[in-house]
Motif scaffolding. Structure first.
Motif, PDB file in Angstrom:
ATOM      1  N   SER A  26       0.849  -1.478   0.076  1.00  0.00           N
ATOM      2  CA  SER A  26       0.025   0.029  -0.009  1.00  0.00           C
ATOM      3  C   SER A  26       0.968   1.363   0.026  1.00  0.00           C
ATOM      4  O   SER A  26       1.701   1.290   0.669  1.00  0.00           O
ATOM      5  N   ALA A  27       0.479   2.220  -1.041  1.00  0.00           N
ATOM      6  CA  ALA A  27       1.315   3.245  -0.903  1.00  0.00           C
ATOM      7  C   ALA A  27       0.938   4.425   0.093  1.00  0.00           C
ATOM      8  O   ALA A  27       1.912   5.000   0.757  1.00  0.00           O
ATOM      9  N   SER A  28      -0.161   4.268   0.810  1.00  0.00           N
ATOM     10  CA  SER A  28      -0.662   5.152   1.948  1.00  0.00           C
ATOM     11  C   SER A  28      -0.490   4.209   3.254  1.00  0.00           C
ATOM     12  O   SER A  28      -0.886   5.349   4.392  1.00  0.00           O
ATOM     13  N   ARG A  29      -0.666   3.309   3.341  1.00  0.00           N
ATOM     14  CA  ARG A  29      -0.746   2.562   4.602  1.00  0.00           C
ATOM     15  C   ARG A  29       0.420   1.789   5.023  1.00  0.00           C
ATOM     16  O   ARG A  29       0.597   0.655   4.279  1.00  0.00           O
ATOM     17  N   ILE A  34      -1.851  -4.613  -0.509  1.00  0.00           N
ATOM     18  CA  ILE A  34      -3.061  -4.876  -1.298  1.00  0.00           C
ATOM     19  C   ILE A  34      -3.306  -5.904  -2.184  1.00  0.00           C
ATOM     20  O   ILE A  34      -2.274  -6.213  -3.111  1.00  0.00           O
ATOM     21  N   VAL A  35      -4.020  -7.016  -2.062  1.00  0.00           N
ATOM     22  CA  VAL A  35      -4.062  -8.313  -2.770  1.00  0.00           C
ATOM     23  C   VAL A  35      -5.569  -8.315  -3.405  1.00  0.00           C
ATOM     24  O   VAL A  35      -6.553  -8.214  -2.970  1.00  0.00           O
ATOM     25  N   LEU A  57      -7.446  -5.169   1.480  1.00  0.00           N
ATOM     26  CA  LEU A  57      -6.245  -4.696   2.664  1.00  0.00           C
ATOM     27  C   LEU A  57      -5.749  -5.597   3.412  1.00  0.00           C
ATOM     28  O   LEU A  57      -6.803  -6.205   4.293  1.00  0.00           O
ATOM     29  N   VAL A  58      -4.673  -6.140   3.738  1.00  0.00           N
ATOM     30  CA  VAL A  58      -4.216  -7.270   4.528  1.00  0.00           C
ATOM     31  C   VAL A  58      -2.883  -6.574   5.226  1.00  0.00           C
ATOM     32  O   VAL A  58      -2.087  -5.843   4.523  1.00  0.00           O
ATOM     33  N   PRO A  59      -2.552  -6.936   6.505  1.00  0.00           N
ATOM     34  CA  PRO A  59      -1.176  -6.623   7.035  1.00  0.00           C
ATOM     35  C   PRO A  59      -0.246  -7.449   6.670  1.00  0.00           C
ATOM     36  O   PRO A  59      -0.467  -8.561   6.423  1.00  0.00           O
ATOM     37  N   LYS A  60       1.006  -6.744   6.562  1.00  0.00           N
ATOM     38  CA  LYS A  60       2.099  -7.556   6.047  1.00  0.00           C
ATOM     39  C   LYS A  60       2.870  -8.209   7.020  1.00  0.00           C
ATOM     40  O   LYS A  60       2.570  -8.055   8.334  1.00  0.00           O
ATOM     41  N   GLN A  61       3.615  -9.130   6.902  1.00  0.00           N
ATOM     42  CA  GLN A  61       4.245 -10.142   7.813  1.00  0.00           C
ATOM     43  C   GLN A  61       4.904  -9.050   8.759  1.00  0.00           C
ATOM     44  O   GLN A  61       5.821  -8.352   8.393  1.00  0.00           O
ATOM     45  N   GLY A  62       4.781  -9.545  10.252  1.00  0.00           N
ATOM     46  CA  GLY A  62       5.318  -8.823  11.094  1.00  0.00           C
ATOM     47  C   GLY A  62       4.610  -7.466  11.620  1.00  0.00           C
ATOM     48  O   GLY A  62       4.824  -6.868  12.491  1.00  0.00           O
ATOM     49  N   TYR A  63       3.576  -7.051  10.903  1.00  0.00           N
ATOM     50  CA  TYR A  63       2.657  -6.159  11.171  1.00  0.00           C
ATOM     51  C   TYR A  63       1.081  -6.349  11.727  1.00  0.00           C
ATOM     52  O   TYR A  63       0.257  -5.536  11.675  1.00  0.00           O
TER      53      TYR A  63
END
Length: 71
Positions: A26-29, A34-35, A57-63
């Motif tokens: 995501s460019a803003s989060r 974004i998947v 929208l999904v959290p990235k690994q570690g977030y």
């Protein structure tokens, strides 16, 4: 956009199969991505009865919640 192409009746066995079409950061989060996924619905005889794409929208690994909460 959901496309229904064949009727489904009570007693039919249905299967769903999903495929990841794209993913990007995501460019803003920060910490999220974004998947886009396509899902196909198939009846027991192999007839495809439904298909749709969705983007989320999904959290990235570690977030994820657990990592942020220090579980």
């Amino acid at each position: 956009d959901i496309r229904l192409t064949a009727p489904v009746f009570v007693g039919d066995t249905v299967y769903a199969e999903s495929e990841v079409l794209s993913k990007r950061e995501s460019a803003s989060r920060e910490g999220q991505g974004i998947v886009t996924i396509q899902t196909l619905g198939t009846k027991q005889d192999g007839t495809k009865f439904m298909s749709y794409e969705r983007t989320f929208l999904v959290p990235k690994q570690g977030y994820g919640i657990e990592e942020l909460a220090n579980y």
